[in-house]
Design a protein around this motif. Structure first.
Motif, PDB file in Angstrom:
ATOM      1  N   LYS A   1      47.866  54.733  43.720  1.00 20.93           N
ATOM      2  CA  LYS A   1      48.190  53.601  44.436  1.00 20.93           C
ATOM      3  C   LYS A   1      49.641  53.061  43.714  1.00 20.93           C
ATOM      4  CE  LYS A   1      44.066  52.490  43.445  1.00 20.93           C
ATOM      5  NZ  LYS A   1      42.603  51.624  42.811  1.00 20.93           N
ATOM      6  N   LYS A   2      50.096  52.422  45.004  1.00 22.09           N
ATOM      7  CA  LYS A   2      51.408  51.636  44.463  1.00 22.09           C
ATOM      8  C   LYS A   2      51.440  50.847  43.144  1.00 22.09           C
ATOM      9  CE  LYS A   2      55.177  49.970  47.511  1.00 22.09           C
ATOM     10  NZ  LYS A   2      55.597  49.307  48.731  1.00 22.09           N
ATOM     11  N   ASN A   3      50.349  50.466  42.484  1.00 20.29           N
ATOM     12  CA  ASN A   3      50.304  49.688  41.560  1.00 20.29           C
ATOM     13  C   ASN A   3      50.146  50.747  40.315  1.00 20.29           C
ATOM     14  OD1 ASN A   3      47.544  50.567  41.560  1.00 20.29           O
ATOM     15  ND2 ASN A   3      46.639  48.595  41.791  1.00 20.29           N
ATOM     16  N   GLY A   4      50.075  51.871  40.681  1.00 21.17           N
ATOM     17  CA  GLY A   4      50.097  52.646  39.327  1.00 21.17           C
ATOM     18  C   GLY A   4      48.425  53.380  39.124  1.00 21.17           C
TER      19      GLY A   4
ATOM     20  N   ILE B   1      33.026  55.754  45.591  1.00 22.91           N
ATOM     21  CA  ILE B   1      32.789  54.679  46.814  1.00 22.91           C
ATOM     22  C   ILE B   1      32.452  53.370  46.548  1.00 22.91           C
ATOM     23  CG2 ILE B   1      31.200  54.521  48.857  1.00 22.91           C
ATOM     24  CD1 ILE B   1      30.548  57.558  48.677  1.00 22.91           C
ATOM     25  N   THR B   2      31.811  53.184  45.390  1.00 27.26           N
ATOM     26  CA  THR B   2      31.585  51.692  45.130  1.00 27.26           C
ATOM     27  C   THR B   2      32.650  51.198  44.040  1.00 27.26           C
ATOM     28  OG1 THR B   2      30.137  52.382  43.357  1.00 27.26           O
ATOM     29  CG2 THR B   2      29.314  51.766  45.502  1.00 27.26           C
ATOM     30  N   HIS B   3      33.380  51.990  43.391  1.00 30.04           N
ATOM     31  CA  HIS B   3      34.506  51.621  42.522  1.00 30.04           C
ATOM     32  C   HIS B   3      35.820  51.879  43.092  1.00 30.04           C
ATOM     33  CE1 HIS B   3      31.929  51.302  39.054  1.00 30.04           C
ATOM     34  NE2 HIS B   3      31.273  52.379  39.465  1.00 30.04           N
ATOM     35  N   ASN B   4      36.026  51.240  44.209  1.00 27.05           N
ATOM     36  CA  ASN B   4      37.276  51.374  45.085  1.00 27.05           C
ATOM     37  C   ASN B   4      38.148  50.210  45.574  1.00 27.05           C
ATOM     38  OD1 ASN B   4      35.534  49.926  46.901  1.00 27.05           O
ATOM     39  ND2 ASN B   4      35.786  51.114  48.572  1.00 27.05           N
ATOM     40  N   GLN B   5      38.043  49.429  44.372  1.00 25.39           N
ATOM     41  CA  GLN B   5      39.095  47.994  44.517  1.00 25.39           C
ATOM     42  C   GLN B   5      40.300  48.619  44.300  1.00 25.39           C
ATOM     43  OE1 GLN B   5      36.188  48.355  42.659  1.00 25.39           O
ATOM     44  NE2 GLN B   5      34.814  47.003  43.966  1.00 25.39           N
ATOM     45  N   TYR B   6      41.255  47.935  44.907  1.00 25.97           N
ATOM     46  CA  TYR B   6      42.909  48.329  44.613  1.00 25.97           C
ATOM     47  C   TYR B   6      43.270  48.383  43.144  1.00 25.97           C
ATOM     48  CZ  TYR B   6      47.956  48.085  45.507  1.00 25.97           C
ATOM     49  OH  TYR B   6      49.234  48.521  45.116  1.00 25.97           O
ATOM     50  N   GLU B   7      42.792  47.215  42.338  1.00 28.81           N
ATOM     51  CA  GLU B   7      43.013  46.747  41.066  1.00 28.81           C
ATOM     52  C   GLU B   7      42.463  47.856  40.116  1.00 28.81           C
ATOM     53  OE1 GLU B   7      39.741  44.141  41.699  1.00 28.81           O
ATOM     54  OE2 GLU B   7      41.682  44.689  42.866  1.00 28.81           O
TER      55      GLU B   7
END
Length: 215
Positions: free
Chosen positions: A43-46, A105-111
């Protein structure tokens, strides 16, 4: 006798609201298996992104090898990262790691680091700037060739990915040891087969290939 079908069978009912919008009724009638995989990128945040996928196939042409990923949501992290980086890794795993890969699937938050949060291990790729999953017996490092909507304004796209490097566990390369099939090889998504005559629904299950000598 063959049953001819070109419209939604009358007996088909949704298992959950919006199911027959998210999937075609033809998917449930045919229930054609396709390999289950975990596609990873940054992701863009690395932070590593991990997306459980199926509905895909692989094909070679003129010395090149391509993955055709049949359905990527335009609203998910995978679509976003493919647009941003043009790179990813396709990780294929045995049933042993199905539960952990499904945890993404459940651990998919952006951060969140979506690989380690699911109980898996990040390892470096060789040719692309994307994370590989150590537990997966096959890692295909890929570059995006193109992405195209299923139809105008579709919420999903088809992606063509060119495989630029392959890493496979040595024991899986040897069909006389572990191999690529059976208990420790590829697993397939058998997506909720349904009987259009009476509407009976069968559970989605994981399938495996058992090689047989036909000739």
């Amino acid at each position: 006798m063959k049953i001819e079908m070109n419209t939604l069978p009358e007996k088909f009912k949704e298992e959950w609201p919006g199911e027959l919008e998210s999937f075609s009724w033809m998917d449930f009638v045919t229930a054609i298996p396709s390999p289950i995989m975990l596609i990873t990128s940054y992701k863009k945040n690395g932070k590593p992104n991990a997306c459980l996928q199926s509905w895909s196939t692989f094909v070679g042409d003129s010395g090149h090898f391509f993955a055709i990923i049949g359905s990527i949501s335009r609203f998910g992290h995978l679509y976003q990262t493919l647009n941003e980086t043009n790179q990813c890794v396709i990780n294929l795993f045995s049933e042993e790691f199905y539960e952990k890969c499904s945890n993404t699937i459940t651990h998919n938050q952006y951060e969140v680091d979506e690989i380690t949060s699911a109980g898996l291990t990040v390892e470096d790729a060789i040719c692309v700037n994307s994370p590989r999953v150590k537990e997966c017996f096959l890692n295909l490092e890929c570059e995006v060739v193109w992405m195209k909507e299923h139809f105008e304004d579709s919420k999903d796209v088809v992606a063509c990915l060119k495989v630029v490097s392959i890493a496979m566990n040595e024991e899986n390369l040897n069909e006389r040891l572990v191999g690529r099939y059976g208990e420790d090889g590829y697993i397939y998504n058998i997506h909720s087969p349904r009987n259009p005559i009476n509407g009976e629904v069968y559970n989605t299950v994981v399938g495996k290939i058992v090689p047989k000598k036909l000739y």
